[in-house]
Design a protein around this motif. Sequence first.
Motif, PDB file in Angstrom:
ATOM      1  N   ASP A  42       0.758  -1.321  -0.149  1.00  0.00           N
ATOM      2  CA  ASP A  42       0.054   0.088   0.055  1.00  0.00           C
ATOM      3  C   ASP A  42       0.815   1.233  -0.015  1.00  0.00           C
ATOM      4  OD1 ASP A  42      -2.252   1.724  -0.076  1.00  0.00           O
ATOM      5  OD2 ASP A  42      -2.565   1.449   2.190  1.00  0.00           O
ATOM      6  N   GLY A  43       0.452   2.466  -0.581  1.00  0.00           N
ATOM      7  CA  GLY A  43       0.939   3.592  -0.643  1.00  0.00           C
ATOM      8  C   GLY A  43       0.508   4.701   0.221  1.00  0.00           C
ATOM      9  N   THR A  45       0.990   9.401   0.549  1.00  0.00           N
ATOM     10  CA  THR A  45       1.888  10.363   0.137  1.00  0.00           C
ATOM     11  C   THR A  45       1.096  11.658   0.936  1.00  0.00           C
ATOM     12  OG1 THR A  45       2.838  11.678  -1.642  1.00  0.00           O
ATOM     13  CG2 THR A  45       0.699  10.922  -2.127  1.00  0.00           C
ATOM     14  N   ASP A 149       5.827  10.290  -2.011  1.00  0.00           N
ATOM     15  CA  ASP A 149       5.113   9.324  -2.424  1.00  0.00           C
ATOM     16  C   ASP A 149       5.695   7.847  -1.762  1.00  0.00           C
ATOM     17  OD1 ASP A 149       3.812  10.995  -4.209  1.00  0.00           O
ATOM     18  OD2 ASP A 149       5.625  10.995  -5.708  1.00  0.00           O
ATOM     19  N   PHE A 151       5.893   3.888  -0.366  1.00  0.00           N
ATOM     20  CA  PHE A 151       5.015   2.751  -0.795  1.00  0.00           C
ATOM     21  C   PHE A 151       5.775   1.400   0.243  1.00  0.00           C
ATOM     22  CE2 PHE A 151       3.338  -1.093  -2.581  1.00  0.00           C
ATOM     23  CZ  PHE A 151       2.190  -0.682  -3.171  1.00  0.00           C
ATOM     24  N   SER A 198       1.120  -3.741  -9.912  1.00  0.00           N
ATOM     25  CA  SER A 198       0.783  -2.541  -9.038  1.00  0.00           C
ATOM     26  C   SER A 198       1.657  -1.347  -9.392  1.00  0.00           C
ATOM     27  CB  SER A 198       0.966  -2.816  -7.252  1.00  0.00           C
ATOM     28  OG  SER A 198       0.829  -1.836  -6.673  1.00  0.00           O
ATOM     29  N   HIS A 200       3.182   1.999  -8.382  1.00  0.00           N
ATOM     30  CA  HIS A 200       3.702   3.245  -7.321  1.00  0.00           C
ATOM     31  C   HIS A 200       4.091   4.423  -8.043  1.00  0.00           C
ATOM     32  CE1 HIS A 200       7.199   4.358  -4.708  1.00  0.00           C
ATOM     33  NE2 HIS A 200       6.247   5.076  -4.173  1.00  0.00           N
ATOM     34  N   ASP A 228      -5.373   9.592  -4.184  1.00  0.00           N
ATOM     35  CA  ASP A 228      -5.708   8.219  -4.182  1.00  0.00           C
ATOM     36  C   ASP A 228      -6.485   8.104  -2.497  1.00  0.00           C
ATOM     37  OD1 ASP A 228      -5.471   5.388  -3.912  1.00  0.00           O
ATOM     38  OD2 ASP A 228      -3.838   5.540  -5.092  1.00  0.00           O
ATOM     39  N   VAL A 239      -1.225   5.158  -6.443  1.00  0.00           N
ATOM     40  CA  VAL A 239      -0.766   3.881  -6.050  1.00  0.00           C
ATOM     41  C   VAL A 239      -1.649   2.819  -6.028  1.00  0.00           C
ATOM     42  CG1 VAL A 239       0.760   5.009  -4.428  1.00  0.00           C
ATOM     43  CG2 VAL A 239      -1.248   4.193  -3.585  1.00  0.00           C
ATOM     44  N   SER A 241      -2.966  -0.501  -4.565  1.00  0.00           N
ATOM     45  CA  SER A 241      -3.030  -1.282  -3.217  1.00  0.00           C
ATOM     46  C   SER A 241      -3.429  -2.516  -3.289  1.00  0.00           C
ATOM     47  CB  SER A 241      -3.869  -0.346  -2.169  1.00  0.00           C
ATOM     48  OG  SER A 241      -3.605   0.764  -2.050  1.00  0.00           O
TER      49      SER A 241
END
Length: 637
Positions: A42-43, A45, A149, A151, A198, A200, A228, A239, A241
Motif C-alpha cells: 500500500d502507498g 503520500t 510518495d 510505498f 501494482s 507506485h 488516492d 498507487v 493497493s
Amino acid sequence: MDVGLMKIIRLHIILLLLFFPSFLKSQTIFYQEVFNGGVTGDGFTTTLSSGQGDFNLSINPNSTIKKAFLISGRHGLADPIEVLFENTVIEFNEDNIISEPFLSPFYAAGTNGLGYVHGTDVTNEISPLVNTYSITIPPQNSANERYTDFFLIVFYEYASLPETNGSILINNKDIMQNMFFQANDLNPINNMNDVGMSIHGGYMCDTINEPTLVFVEGQYLGKIGGNDYNSNTVCGGVVGSFYYEQNTLYGLGDDLPDIEVAASDGLSNIMTIPTMNSTDFNAQFQVQADPSHFSTNPVWSLFLTYTTPCSSFPTALTVSDTTICEGEPLQLGASGGINYDWLPQTGLSCYDCPNPAFTGNSSTVYTVRIWSTDSCSKVLPVHVKVNPKPKFESIQITPSGCGKSTGSIVAMMDTAQAPYQYTLDNQAPQPDSLFTGLASGNYALSVENVHGCTNDTLLTIQEELSVTASFTVNPVTGSAPLWVQTENTSTNATDYLWEWSGGTTTDEHPGFTLDTAGNYTLTLIAYDGAPHCSDTFSLQVLVYDSLQVSIPNVFTPNQDGRNDFFGITTNVSVSGRVALFNRWGNPLHELEFTTQPQVFEPLWDGTDTSEGVYFYQLELTTDTETYGYSGFVQLVR
C-alpha cells in the motif's frame, strides 16, 4: 470507446514501434523471490506537505515475514529526512538510493533536477498480526526538492500456501511524457492464474487535464490520475493497493483486481496479456498534458505478483545489509545457484562470481541475481553502507623545548562528523583534540567519529633548542704568560662546560692563564639541564712570547774574531732599525735589518772611528708590537 481515445491508442502504438528501441535499457529488478506465501502493499503520500498517514495491508496471520521494504521517490537534491515509521525513526538519505539517477523535472520547480528511488529494509518492523502501519513525514526544507510518495511492500511466507513469485521493478529512466518500463529475465509468468501489476506513482492530479495512459505490451489498460484513497492532500495519486495469495490478486482501498486501471485505481490483473512463460515485461506511461506539466506524473516503481513454473530454492548471502567504514575490506558472498550477476557493475572485484570483494568507497545498494536454472532466478538486494572516516582539516604541532615536555598537538576536524574521540599513543580516549605537555618524538594519533570510524596518523614533535651559547674574552691576544677573562653571555642556559688545550672548567665566567705562545681555541658548551640540548660557541686567543733582546755595552773591532761587532740577539724574529751617534750627537751609522731567533745580528763594525763611548737608538718590531731601546756602547780597540 470514443474515437478520440482510439486515435490516442493508434498514435501510441506508432510511437512505441518507432521509439521503443532507444529505450532498451531495462528497469532495475530490485527484488525477486519464489516462495510459499503472499505479497501485499500500500502507498501513502503527502505530496508537497508533511503529515501522517497509514499503510493498510492484508497479511496472513499464520505467516512469517520474509521481506519488507519502505520505498520512496525523490525529486532533486533534497536534504535527508527522518520518517517515523510506527515507532522507528528511519532516515532517508544518499545511503539508501536503490536506483540509478534519472531526470526528475518537477512541475512546481520548472527545472530538470536529478531524481532517485530510495528504499530501506523494514522487515524487522512488520508483524503478521498487524495490518495497519503508521508513517509520519516531517516538514522538508524545499517544496520542489523532496522525498515523496511512499510505498510499503511486504512478502510473507506460509508453507500451506502455494508458491508465488514477487518482483519489485525500480525506475532508472528519466521521467518523461512517454515513460517506458522494461524488465528482462523475470521468472517465467504462468498466465493461467492472476498476474498482478501494482503502480507506485505520485503527483497525478486528475484524469481531465493531465491523465496518464497506461499500456502493457502495447495493450491499453486505462488512464490514471487524481487523489488516492489515503492521500491527505491534492494530487496524491496514484498507487495500487493489493495483496496476492492463493494464486489470486485482491484489491485494497479503492483498487480493483481487474485488468483496467482508472483514476486512482493503480492495480491491474494483466494475466491475459503476457504469453505463457514469458520472461519479459514492457509497460508505457504516456502523460496527456501540456509538456510543461508532464513532470507531475512520475512512476517510481512497479510490483509484479504471479505464479511461475520456477520452484523455490535455498540461497544464502554471507553479508546482507551491512555498515562498514571507508577503506575497510568487505567480502560479499552468495550461494545456492549455478550463476551469479551483481549490479550495479561498480565497486566490486567481479560481477559474475559468487563472492566479490567490495572495493568501493561510497554507500551502494547492490542486487545479486542467483540463477538456479537458465530461466529461474532470485534477485536479492545487499545494502553496503559506507560511513566516512574522520577528515583532518588541519593538525597543528608545537615543538617541545629540548629536554622538556612542552610540545602540543591539536587536530582540527570536519564538524559534520562530530562528536569525536581522540586517542594518543593508545592512552585513554578524550573528547578534546588538544594534547599538551608532550616531549619530542613520534606519536600515533587516532580519531574516532560519530559513526565509530577511525582515522590514524603518525605525527612527530620536533625538539626545539632554546639555548644560545656566546661569550667574550679579554684580551684576545698578548704575550705569554697571558691572563684572559671570559664574560659568559649565553641565553636560556643553566649549565656550562669550557674547553681549551689547557683543560676544562664548569665555571660560569672563568679566567685563566695561557702560559705559552700559541693560537688557542676557547670553546663554551652551554645547555639547559640535558647535555644533548646544547649549543656551542668558540673564540680564538693568540698568545705570543714577550720580546727578549741582548744588547752589549762594549765591543772590540780588532778583527780577532771575537766581539768585533756591535749587534743584538733576540728570542723571536724581528725587523728593526738602528742609529748610532757620537758624543756630540752627530749621526755616524744607520741600518735596517731583520733577525732570526737566537742568532747574533751584527749592526755596526766601528769603521773609521776611534775608541770612545757612542750613543745608539734601536727600534724592533715583532708580529704584534714595536719596541724602542736606547743606550751607550763603548768601542775599545
